[in-house]
Design a protein around this motif. Structure first.
Motif, PDB file in Angstrom:
ATOM      1  N   TRP A 124     -29.546   7.051   6.531  1.00 14.53           N
ATOM      2  CA  TRP A 124     -30.596   6.178   6.516  1.00 14.53           C
ATOM      3  C   TRP A 124     -31.431   6.304   5.131  1.00 14.53           C
ATOM      4  N   GLU A 252     -35.381  -5.092  15.752  1.00 15.57           N
ATOM      5  CA  GLU A 252     -36.709  -4.435  15.040  1.00 15.57           C
ATOM      6  C   GLU A 252     -37.112  -5.112  13.759  1.00 15.57           C
ATOM      7  N   LYS A 320     -25.416   3.034  20.342  1.00 17.29           N
ATOM      8  CA  LYS A 320     -25.903   4.454  20.366  1.00 17.29           C
ATOM      9  C   LYS A 320     -25.564   4.947  21.524  1.00 17.29           C
ATOM     10  N   ASP A 325     -32.723   5.222  22.971  1.00 18.10           N
ATOM     11  CA  ASP A 325     -32.869   5.214  21.618  1.00 18.10           C
ATOM     12  C   ASP A 325     -32.903   6.835  21.185  1.00 18.10           C
ATOM     13  N   GLU A 347     -22.600   5.789  18.269  1.00 22.84           N
ATOM     14  CA  GLU A 347     -23.495   6.197  17.150  1.00 22.84           C
ATOM     15  C   GLU A 347     -24.163   7.381  17.906  1.00 22.84           C
ATOM     16  N   GLU A 353     -34.516  13.045  15.024  1.00 19.41           N
ATOM     17  CA  GLU A 353     -35.744  12.451  15.039  1.00 19.41           C
ATOM     18  C   GLU A 353     -36.526  12.616  16.406  1.00 19.41           C
TER      19      GLU A 353
HETATM   20  C1  BDP Z   1     -35.007   4.334  15.817  1.00 11.83           C
HETATM   21  C2  BDP Z   1     -35.617   4.884  14.500  1.00 11.83           C
HETATM   22  C3  BDP Z   1     -35.596   3.883  13.455  1.00 11.83           C
HETATM   23  C4  BDP Z   1     -34.482   3.328  13.211  1.00 11.83           C
HETATM   24  C5  BDP Z   1     -33.818   2.562  14.505  1.00 11.83           C
HETATM   25  C6  BDP Z   1     -32.487   2.078  14.354  1.00 11.83           C
HETATM   26  O1  BDP Z   1     -37.093   5.292  15.037  1.00 11.83           O
HETATM   27  O2  BDP Z   1     -36.463   4.435  12.213  1.00 11.83           O
HETATM   28  O3  BDP Z   1     -34.434   2.228  12.240  1.00 11.83           O
HETATM   29  O4  BDP Z   1     -33.724   3.684  15.390  1.00 11.83           O
HETATM   30  O5  BDP Z   1     -31.576   2.836  14.756  1.00 11.83           O
HETATM   31  O6  BDP Z   1     -34.748   5.419  16.619  1.00 11.83           O
HETATM   32  O7  BDP Z   1     -32.231   1.144  14.040  1.00 11.83           O
END
Ligand code: BDP
Length: 651
Positions: A124, A252, A320, A325, A347, A353
């Motif tokens: 990233w 997002e 994911k 998340d 993923e 994080e």
């Molecule tokens: C979240 C993260 C963000 C990522 C997003 C993603 O906080 O920074 O951009 O996932 O996977 O967990 O797109």
């Protein structure tokens, strides 16, 4: 003369303290001593430099899988056979792994091939060198990139079988496809190629507008289609074995096909058509959710199930592991068992994080093998891990975070490996092959993930983090105007009756996205596993748990067990001093002390806050909170100071 002495002194002291973690698990001491015969290739050079055992012959065997190898000992000679140079290289690293972990003495008869064809790290990394959710410095690709560092990175990956690298953030800037960037991509691809690693890029769906100055990015628009075809052609001119695109679309705030009323399938297929002539692929992410739905956990499934079977065969949906998340623990995403006619890849997140960043020791192999116990590896076409690599001296910020990079590669190669095997291998190569050290530290590593889950979010709790930093606890956080699904109360739903998100058939009905008999099992509070209890149920405070305790008491005990587990890790590590070099010993000890303080912080913040709803006492047979809730609610975390975040809390 004086200058010479000073230089000599510096060289000697630096050598004496060279254990800074920069060599990762490749701590080969001294030069290789063996005779290496046969095919001349990178594998031969690696063995020449580092192998200290008997003679080795490298040979071709066209019958083996393209990346597979066979290793056999006969009459004192070790033969590595493979059909390609990369197969030989993987075989060579297998031998070196055995040597470094103290297991090279026995006669060998090994045949290996990878479980997944594509084993990919997702970086990233941003063009300005910063790394989203990176806790170990800046990008090794996009800031003062060093050929030697990138080569060492490639070697580390190849040694565990990783064969793909997405070079930039999923929140991709259109500049990722600019002419200047592509030049750098070519340079990087040339360094990675000998190690069997292909490069991929994350792309911004609106690139034709923002880079190509078109008025739309509609996937049906002829000019848009042509723009992507030209861009792909330009990429393959520079990088003939380019792997393909990773896309975060309509997620997002990122642009995507839905902006034009088109589906994810239409968007993905348009890119896939452009890549097809070059054998490139599209990895299309399913991480989508909106503020308006009743349950975020259900949304990706609702969005992608109707599209099952509608994607071209060079599209892979990148899902994911969990439906929300990368939480410390999640049930698997039901898309994995729902989709029947669409290629899928998992993923995983290597960068921690939501698991204490680069400060907490959390070995993630147990979490990933838990995932593979429910999602059959055979159902997946590929696997991706969000990398934890940066330009810090030890690459990952915490010496033990290297183990997660290592474990991701090993499981991507062979998902049936146990966490114990991986931990032991890694410890032996990275620290010491001493028997006591290995058995004590293997246990510590294997238990560490559960410990972190216990002090952060036991019994199915999730997303108790504050908005933004995702490091510390703020279960009360719900500032007016914030999207509810970005605040902890949306997830924990604490009230006078109990705690947890009702996802049963009488609640949001997320359980019905799972196949039988799992759906029934999760739906019933008596059969739902404790580890997912508040994920699927709003659990009454006095609910009788399998342990015999009430739910409230059990919750308290879990948090307490987490803190005890963190303290134990520190104590155990302190007992390992004689096995570990002074520098890495002190570094890890420092981090473990932070972890213990943070674990107490988590326990106190969560229990004291939930107690305002449960109105029940903290049980007598555990340590009680030492912080004051009101005081903790005033603290703010200074996220610019991840190195020492506990001390970064300020009013
Ligand atoms: C979240 C993260 C963000 C990522 C997003 C993603 O906080 O920074 O951009 O996932 O996977 O967990 O797109």
């Amino acid at each position: 003369m004086r200058q010479l002495l000073i230089t000599l002194f510096l060289v000697l002291t630096h050598t004496a303290t060279a254990e800074d973690g920069s060599r990762l698990w490749h701590r080969f001491e001294g030069a290789g001593t063996a005779s290496i015969q046969g095919v001349k290739c990178l594998a031969a050079r690696e063995l020449q430099s580092n192998w200290k055992g008997g003679p080795i012959v490298l040979q071709r065997n066209g019958g083996l899988h393209r990346e597979g190898y066979h290793i056999a000992t006969s009459k004192g000679i070790i033969r590595i056979s493979a059909s390609t140079d990369i197969g030989l290289l993987y075989g060579a690293y297998h031998l070196l792994r055995l040597q470094q972990s103290g297991n090279a003495h026995q006669a060998l008869n090994i045949t290996e091939r990878p479980a997944f064809a594509r084993r990919i790290l997702n970086h990233w990394d941003n063009p300005d060198g910063t790394i989203e959710r990176g806790y170990s410095g800046h990008s090794i690709f996009w800031e003062n990139a060093s050929t030697e560092v990138i080569r060492q990175y490639a070697r580390a990956n190849a040694s565990v079988g990783i064969n793909g690298t997405v070079l930039n953030n999923v929140n991709a800037k259109p500049e990722a496809l600019s002419r200047e960037t592509l030049k750098q991509v070519k340079t990087i691809a040339d360094i990675l190629r000998p190690y069997g690693i292909r490069v991929y890029l994350s792309v911004n769906f609106a690139s034709p507008m923002r880079l190509g100055r078109l008025s739309t990015a509609d996937p049906r628009d002829k000019n848009v289609i042509r723009w992507w075809q030209e861009k792909v052609k330009e990429i393959y001119r520079q990088v003939p074995d380019f792997g393909g695109f990773l896309v975060k679309a309509n997620s997002e705030g990122e642009p995507g096909p839905c902006d034009y009323g088109r589906s994810h399938a239409e968007g993905a297929n348009m890119l896939a058509r452009a890549l097809k002539p070059y054998h490139g692929i599209v990895m299309w992410r399913t991480f989508v959710y909106s503020a308006n739905d009743d349950d975020r956990a259900k949304q990706a499934y609702k969005e992608f199930m109707p599209l099952d079977g509608k994607f071209l065969d060079n599209v892979i949906l990148q899902i994911k592991n969990g439906p929300i998340d990368f939480q410390p623990r999640e049930p698997y995403s039901p898309l994995f068992t729902g989709l029947k006619s669409t290629p899928m890849m998992a993923e995983l997140q290597i960068t921690q994080e939501y698991l204490g960043a680069a400060n907490h020791l959390a070995f993630l192999a147990p979490m990933w093998t838990e995932f593979f116990s429910l999602v059959k590896p055979q159902s997946l076409r590929a696997i991706a891990g969000v990398a934890n690599v940066g330009n810090n001296q030890n690459w990952c910020g915490h010496h033990f975070a290297q183990a997660n990079w290592y474990a991701f590669g090993r499981l991507a190669w062979n998902p049936t490996l146990t966490p114990e095997t991986i931990a032991r291998e890694w410890l032996g190569q990275t620290f010491s092959t001493n028997h006591d050290f290995l058995s004590t530290m293997t246990d510590l590593m294997v238990q560490s993930h559960e410990t972190v889950v216990n002090y952060m979010m036991p019994l199915g709790l999730h997303h108790l983090f504050a908005l933004g930093h995702h490091y510390g606890p703020q279960p009360w956080y719900a500032a007016p105007g914030t999207r509810p699904d970005w605040t902890p109360p949306y997830y924990h739903r604490a009230d006078a009756q109990g705690l947890g998100f009702n996802r049963t058939r009488k609640g949001s009905d997320a359980v019905s996205q799972y196949p039988q008999p799992l759906a029934d099992r999760y739906d019933n509070i008596l059969t739902c596993p404790d580890s997912y209890l508040t994920w699927f149920h709003h659990v009454p405070w006095d609910h009788q748990m399998k342990s015999g305790r009430t739910f409230w008491d059990e919750l308290c005990h879990k948090y307490s067990a987490g803190v005890d587990g963190a303290r134990k890790m520190l104590t155990v590590w302190d007992g390992m001093e004689s096995h570990v070099d002074a520098d890495r010993f002190a570094d890890v000890q420092h981090k473990l002390r932070i972890q213990v303080r943070d674990a107490e912080w988590w326990r106190d913040a969560c229990l004291l806050y939930f107690q305002t709803f449960s109105h029940r006492p903290i049980p007598q047979d555990m340590d009680h909170p030492v912080h004051d809730l009101n005081e903790m609610m005033q603290f703010r975390l200074d996220i610019t100071n991840y190195e020492n975040p506990t001390c970064g809390y300020s009013r």
